[in-house]
Design an enzyme around this catalytic site. Structure first.
Site, mmCIF file in Angstrom:
data_model
loop_
_atom_site.group_PDB
_atom_site.id
_atom_site.type_symbol
_atom_site.label_atom_id
_atom_site.label_comp_id
_atom_site.label_asym_id
_atom_site.label_seq_id
_atom_site.Cartn_x
_atom_site.Cartn_y
_atom_site.Cartn_z
ATOM 1 N N PRO A 75 38.492 -11.598 -56.449
ATOM 2 C CA PRO A 75 37.843 -11.965 -57.710
ATOM 3 C C PRO A 75 38.489 -13.204 -58.320
ATOM 4 O O PRO A 75 39.704 -13.269 -58.505
ATOM 5 C CB PRO A 75 38.081 -10.732 -58.587
ATOM 6 N N SER A 104 34.284 -11.110 -60.200
ATOM 7 C CA SER A 104 35.088 -11.120 -61.421
ATOM 8 C C SER A 104 34.247 -10.738 -62.631
ATOM 9 O O SER A 104 33.084 -11.139 -62.758
ATOM 10 C CB SER A 104 35.688 -12.506 -61.638
ATOM 11 N N GLN A 124 35.356 -6.421 -60.335
ATOM 12 C CA GLN A 124 36.696 -6.491 -60.915
ATOM 13 C C GLN A 124 36.618 -6.273 -62.417
ATOM 14 O O GLN A 124 35.737 -6.816 -63.095
ATOM 15 C CB GLN A 124 37.334 -7.838 -60.602
ATOM 16 N N TYR A 126 38.693 -6.218 -66.174
ATOM 17 C CA TYR A 126 39.747 -6.262 -67.177
ATOM 18 C C TYR A 126 39.374 -5.240 -68.242
ATOM 19 O O TYR A 126 38.204 -5.162 -68.639
ATOM 20 C CB TYR A 126 39.847 -7.633 -67.835
ATOM 21 N N THR A 152 42.279 -4.852 -62.663
ATOM 22 C CA THR A 152 43.421 -5.763 -62.625
ATOM 23 C C THR A 152 44.477 -5.243 -63.584
ATOM 24 O O THR A 152 44.252 -5.151 -64.791
ATOM 25 C CB THR A 152 42.994 -7.187 -63.000
ATOM 26 N N LYS A 215 44.554 -3.436 -58.788
ATOM 27 C CA LYS A 215 45.039 -4.713 -58.261
ATOM 28 C C LYS A 215 46.251 -5.189 -59.068
ATOM 29 O O LYS A 215 46.251 -5.106 -60.308
ATOM 30 C CB LYS A 215 43.913 -5.744 -58.339
ATOM 31 N N SER A 237 49.223 -7.564 -55.083
ATOM 32 C CA SER A 237 48.850 -8.889 -55.585
ATOM 33 C C SER A 237 49.795 -9.310 -56.691
ATOM 34 O O SER A 237 50.250 -8.479 -57.484
ATOM 35 C CB SER A 237 47.412 -8.848 -56.128
ATOM 36 N N HIS A 239 48.619 -11.980 -58.452
ATOM 37 C CA HIS A 239 47.613 -12.816 -59.130
ATOM 38 C C HIS A 239 47.677 -14.254 -58.619
ATOM 39 O O HIS A 239 47.461 -15.215 -59.373
ATOM 40 C CB HIS A 239 47.820 -12.772 -60.640
ATOM 41 N N ARG A 242 49.929 -16.591 -60.514
ATOM 42 C CA ARG A 242 49.430 -17.086 -61.796
ATOM 43 C C ARG A 242 49.896 -16.248 -62.988
ATOM 44 O O ARG A 242 49.555 -16.562 -64.121
ATOM 45 C CB ARG A 242 47.899 -17.127 -61.771
ATOM 46 N N GLY A 271 47.123 -13.253 -51.677
ATOM 47 C CA GLY A 271 48.212 -14.153 -52.007
ATOM 48 C C GLY A 271 48.736 -14.915 -50.812
ATOM 49 O O GLY A 271 49.525 -14.378 -50.022
ATOM 50 N N GLY A 272 48.289 -16.152 -50.643
ATOM 51 C CA GLY A 272 48.852 -17.029 -49.633
ATOM 52 C C GLY A 272 48.350 -16.832 -48.223
ATOM 53 O O GLY A 272 48.887 -17.452 -47.297
ATOM 54 N N ARG A 294 41.687 -18.893 -53.491
ATOM 55 C CA ARG A 294 41.528 -20.345 -53.515
ATOM 56 C C ARG A 294 40.752 -20.886 -52.318
ATOM 57 O O ARG A 294 39.912 -21.779 -52.498
ATOM 58 C CB ARG A 294 42.897 -21.003 -53.624
#
Length: 345
Positions: A75, A104, A124, A126, A152, A215, A237, A239, A242, A271-272, A294
């Site tokens: 997301p 998201s 996802q 919040y 999240t 998450k 995760s 994030h 971030r 992540g990565g 990303r």
């Protein structure tokens, strides 16, 4: 697909600098952002030889959804910043690749519209300061066909970004921001609630009738607590680097979380992840799947729906290639012995 660095560079050329920095950047000194990729590279592979790998199967299943590979779309917010078709293009590209979209709650297109373009998808969540807004959103997601919710858990407040230029620097309209926030009376009520607790896992399940994954889990004790409160899965995760800078890389956190769950629920990781080698490393550490953030946005920025599909297809194909070189003909053949022992593990 272009190599990740070339794809990122092409996206940088095409996007306003404020948008690129908003997506590419991390919090603090960006130490966690950098370590996410470096941590995967530190893990060494132990290939098998003389195995029949004339056919390699990357297909899998998650919470009842058949998928072409263990590579999902993470997301990420406001896809209108990178392409005019926004999340609609992301959903189409993800569907065409046989993958699963985690949409998201801060998408710039109505979730019902995205759902109509998507294959299997999760929503996802919040937990907003306005709990009624959260309840209405998850009920809409369930009605629109979401197969699960992803809570999240690592964002009681938004981390301060090193490259932050403020929201006013982003070409984000009120229509984009409010796409899924029907009935919002004050913008501050759509901020994340800082008093979210493990009890919200059960509340979200009750409100939606959907399984809830959490998450942002990086610790065994948190993993066990999530399961105690009904989590149907966990996503390791930070994030994307971030939130809390200096937090450990997800590759380093993954073994502890997997061990804590004892196979009771699927554990995913983001992540990565940039290559098929990273996907194999994650699976060998016990993850059921990985999520891309990303790279998908760079694909969207450079090629719309086709760009998203190409990113996912290329990583699936690279994963199949790496599995073959490692002497593994399917995901079920991947075990912890695919990795060389490392100090402390």
């Amino acid at each position: 697909m272009l190599p990740y660095e070339a794809l990122e560079a092409l996206a940088r050329e095409r996007l306003p600098s404020a948008v690129f920095d908003y997506i590419a950047g991390g919090s603090g000194d960006e130490a966690t952002l950098a370590d996410n990729t470096a941590a995967w590279a530190r893990l060494r592979l132990r290939p098998r030889v003389l195995r029949d790998v004339s056919s390699v199967d990357t297909s899998t299943e998650l919470l009842g959804a058949p998928l072409s590979s263990p590579i999902l779309v993470a997301p990420t917010a406001f896809h209108s910043l990178v392409h005019p078709d926004a999340e609609l293009a992301t959903a189409r590209g993800t569907r065409e690749a046989g993958s699963l979209l985690v949409l998201s709650s801060r998408s710039s297109r109505r979730l019902e519209d995205v759902a109509s373009a998507a294959g299997p998808w999760w929503f996802q969540v919040y937990v907003f300061r306005d709990r009624g807004l959260t309840r209405a959103l998850v009920q809409r997601a369930a009605a629109a066909g979401a197969r699960a919710l992803v809570l999240t858990g690592d964002t009681p407040y938004v981390g301060r970004k090193r490259r932050n230029r403020g929201d006013s620097a982003l070409p984000l309209s009120d229509e984009d921001f409010l796409a899924n926030l029907e009935g919002l009376t004050h913008r501050a009520l759509a901020e994340q609630a800082p008093d979210v607790t493990f009890q919200d896992i059960a509340r979200l399940h009750e409100d939606s009738g959907l399984p809830v994954l959490v998450k942002g889990v990086l610790r065994a004790d948190d993993a066990r607590e999530c399961l105690l409160h009904g989590a149907a899965g966990l996503i390791v995760s930070n994030h994307g680097g971030r939130q809390l800078d200096g937090a450990l890389a997800t590759a380093d956190a993954l073994p502890e979380v997997v061990e804590a769950t004892q196979g009771r629920v699927p554990v995913l990781v983001d992540g990565g992840v940039r290559s098929g080698r990273d996907v194999l490393r994650a699976l060998a550490l016990g993850a059921r799947a990985v999520l891309l953030g990303r790279p998908v946005l760079w694909g969207l920025a450079t090629g719309g729906a086709d760009g998203v599909r190409q990113v996912l297809d290329a990583l699936r194909e690279d994963t199949a290639h790496v599995l073959a070189l490692a002497g593994l003909s399917s995901l079920s053949a991947v075990g912890a012995d695919a990795l060389a022992p490392t100090p402390g593990r």
